[in-house]
Design a protein around this motif. Structure first.
Motif, PDB file in Angstrom:
ATOM      1  N   ASN A   1       0.828  -1.210   0.000  1.00  0.00           N
ATOM      2  CA  ASN A   1       0.000   0.000   0.000  1.00  0.00           C
ATOM      3  C   ASN A   1       0.858   1.253   0.000  1.00  0.00           C
TER       4      ASN A   1
ATOM      5  N   PHE B   1       2.311   1.933  -3.328  1.00  0.00           N
ATOM      6  CA  PHE B   1       1.299   2.383  -4.289  1.00  0.00           C
ATOM      7  C   PHE B   1       0.868   3.818  -3.994  1.00  0.00           C
TER       8      PHE B   1
ATOM      9  N   TYR C   1      -1.950   8.447 -11.625  1.00  0.00           N
ATOM     10  CA  TYR C   1      -3.250   8.318 -12.291  1.00  0.00           C
ATOM     11  C   TYR C   1      -3.492   9.428 -13.316  1.00  0.00           C
TER      12      TYR C   1
ATOM     13  N   TRP D   1     -11.124   7.044 -11.787  1.00  0.00           N
ATOM     14  CA  TRP D   1     -10.268   6.345 -10.831  1.00  0.00           C
ATOM     15  C   TRP D   1      -9.116   7.262 -10.412  1.00  0.00           C
TER      16      TRP D   1
ATOM     17  N   PRO E   1      -6.991   2.897  -5.642  1.00  0.00           N
ATOM     18  CA  PRO E   1      -7.617   1.579  -5.677  1.00  0.00           C
ATOM     19  C   PRO E   1      -9.063   1.626  -5.172  1.00  0.00           C
TER      20      PRO E   1
ATOM     21  N   VAL F   1      -6.902  -3.723  -6.874  1.00  0.00           N
ATOM     22  CA  VAL F   1      -6.447  -2.993  -8.053  1.00  0.00           C
ATOM     23  C   VAL F   1      -6.692  -3.854  -9.282  1.00  0.00           C
ATOM     24  N   SER F   2      -6.852  -3.206 -10.404  1.00  0.00           N
ATOM     25  CA  SER F   2      -7.062  -3.883 -11.672  1.00  0.00           C
ATOM     26  C   SER F   2      -5.722  -4.252 -12.301  1.00  0.00           C
TER      27      SER F   2
ATOM     28  N   GLU G   1      -4.130  -1.032 -13.444  1.00  0.00           N
ATOM     29  CA  GLU G   1      -3.399  -0.278 -12.425  1.00  0.00           C
ATOM     30  C   GLU G   1      -2.072  -0.943 -12.091  1.00  0.00           C
TER      31      GLU G   1
ATOM     32  N   TYR H   1       1.526   0.882 -12.591  1.00  0.00           N
ATOM     33  CA  TYR H   1       2.521   1.024 -11.520  1.00  0.00           C
ATOM     34  C   TYR H   1       3.854   0.433 -11.966  1.00  0.00           C
TER      35      TYR H   1
ATOM     36  N   ARG I   1     -11.602  -5.058 -10.383  1.00  0.00           N
ATOM     37  CA  ARG I   1     -10.810  -4.770  -9.188  1.00  0.00           C
ATOM     38  C   ARG I   1     -11.584  -4.976  -7.884  1.00  0.00           C
TER      39      ARG I   1
END
Length: 430
Positions: free
Chosen positions: A228, A231, A240, A259, A262, A294-295, A298, A302, A417
């Motif tokens: 986390n 991210f 994003y 979005w 998350p 998260v998808s 994403e 990242y 997600r």
């Protein structure tokens, strides 16, 4: 961890597995109100009541009706209401309107489960050797199918309750096994020719087979999933808002659906901390725990931002096969939250490969060489979804213990997600 679903064993062992799996589903539903069990917040999710009924429909349709003499289905309309996507069975209730089914009541569904349980137990107890040999694989498939729906019950319920401003807490969080986090390390994998797919005597899904060889170039794999805290750095660096890191389809999705973090996350304006909604209520985000919900989009963004990539499912499986199948899983109707990795100093293991969060891979969900769809309606279980999906590996804290294998292939669309999905990084060796 041994696989909990036995095969080629006596009827008592199979019935023990059946009873345990069926009981676990009802334990998950026990804290829920009838109103909780009706929630359907989007077409991709289903009400808890529907999950409880559909898993009973599976045993009834594929085992009891073809094999139990003089068996009469519990209700003439249930075959229509609780079929999911088996077109060879017949027409079905519209998926996006499952939340409209105020009837049958939750009590009626529980009675249906009891009716199916009793009939299947009688069938197994009365079966001769030939009949038992024929129905045993289907019972084990039904049990593994129900375990999948136990996880779906939790993920769908969480998405539904997230719409509630009260942010209700349904379960009590068992927080044993806390870890303090582990620094990110890279483990080099030699590559070469590797065997991929299920190669055992127990149960496995058809999409895990046949076992085959693939060639892997040398690569490095992160010792744990992305956290986390890591991210959050991506978010705060404008991740994003930076199109350079996003696939074209992904960029369209994140702008259309707005979005910025998350799923279930929010940043408090009061204390400037990050929180997320869970089935234990809203909790402060642990920076050391694996990022979750998260998808694939994403995860890939990242990885691009940090200068890495996602592993292929074959890289992930080859690496994971070197380690014990241990992790934080759903146990007997008691869910968990993903927790930080705990790593002794100078340990070079790959951590949290199993449990905590599903890990997105860079691999599309397609058939293995030599794969053939099984005959009959049960063949619709996996094969017809081999398009437009991405593979996830390893299971999560909402996956029933004993359900996962190294070869297990989960799959969802890249934008999904609401599952307990995270990721770890990979990179090519120079």
């Amino acid at each position: 961890m041994p696989l909990d679903l036995p095969t080629a064993q006596n009827s008592a062992s199979v019935l023990e597995t059946f009873a345990r799996v069926r009981g676990d589903s009802e334990a998950l539903a026990k804290p829920l109100s009838p109103e909780d069990c009706m929630i359907q917040s989007m077409e991709a999710a289903s009400p808890a009541k529907w999950h409880l009924a559909h898993t009973s429909w599976f045993f009834e349709t594929f085992i009891l009706v073809p094999n139990a003499k003089d068996y009469s289905p519990f209700h003439p309309d249930f075959g229509y209401l609780f079929n999911s996507y088996y077109n060879q069975i017949g027409e079905m209730h519209q998926r996006g309107k499952r939340g409209m089914l105020s009837r049958p009541s939750l009590q009626d569904v529980l009675s249906y489960r009891s009716f199916v349980n009793d009939a299947l137990i009688r069938l197994v107890e009365d079966a001769d050797e030939k009949t038992f040999a024929a129905i045993e694989p289907l019972i084990l498939l039904g049990c593994s199918h129900e375990q999948q729906h136990q996880e779906l019950l939790l993920t769908d319920l969480q998405h539904g309750l997230f719409q509630n401003a009260m942010k209700p807490a349904i379960y009590k969080d068992a927080r044993e096994g806390e870890g303090g986090g582990a620094p990110l390390k890279w483990r080099e994998m030699e590559g070469g020719v590797c065997n991929i797919g299920w190669n055992g005597d127990g149960f496995a899904f058809d999409n895990e087979q046949p076992r085959h060889k693939v060639y892997l170039h040398p690569f490095e794999l992160a010792n744990r999933p992305v956290t986390n805290g890591e991210f959050i750095e991506f978010i705060e660096d404008g991740g994003y808002q930076a199109p350079v890191h996003w696939l074209s389809d992904a960029w369209e999705v994140i702008n259309q659906d707005l979005w910025t973090a998350p799923l279930y996350w929010r940043k408090s304006e009061t204390d400037n901390k990050w929180y997320r909604y869970s089935l234990f209520g809203e909790v402060e985000i642990d920076p050391h725990a694996p990022v979750c919900h998260v998808s694939s989009y994403e995860a890939a963004a990242y990885a691009s931002w940090i200068g890495a990539r996602l592993p292929t499912e074959f890289e992930w499986e080859a690496a994971a096969s070197l380690f014990p199948l241990e992790g934080r899983f759903l146990k007997g109707g008691a869910p968990f939250l993903p927790k930080p990795a705990s790593n002794p100093e100078n340990d070079d293991r790959l951590l949290q490969l199993f449990g905590d969060v599903w890990e997105w891979t860079a691999s599309p969900y397609v058939a293995y060489p030599g794969f053939a769809v099984p005959p009959g309606a049960v063949g619709e279980y996996n094969g017809k979804f081999m398009s437009g999906q991405m593979v996830l590996k390893g299971g999560s804290c909402a996956t029933p213990e004993g359900h996962i294998r190294v070869s297990y292939r989960n799959f969802f669309p890249p934008e999904a997600r609401w599952q307990f999905s995270g990721f770890r990084l990979a990179r090519d060796c120079n």
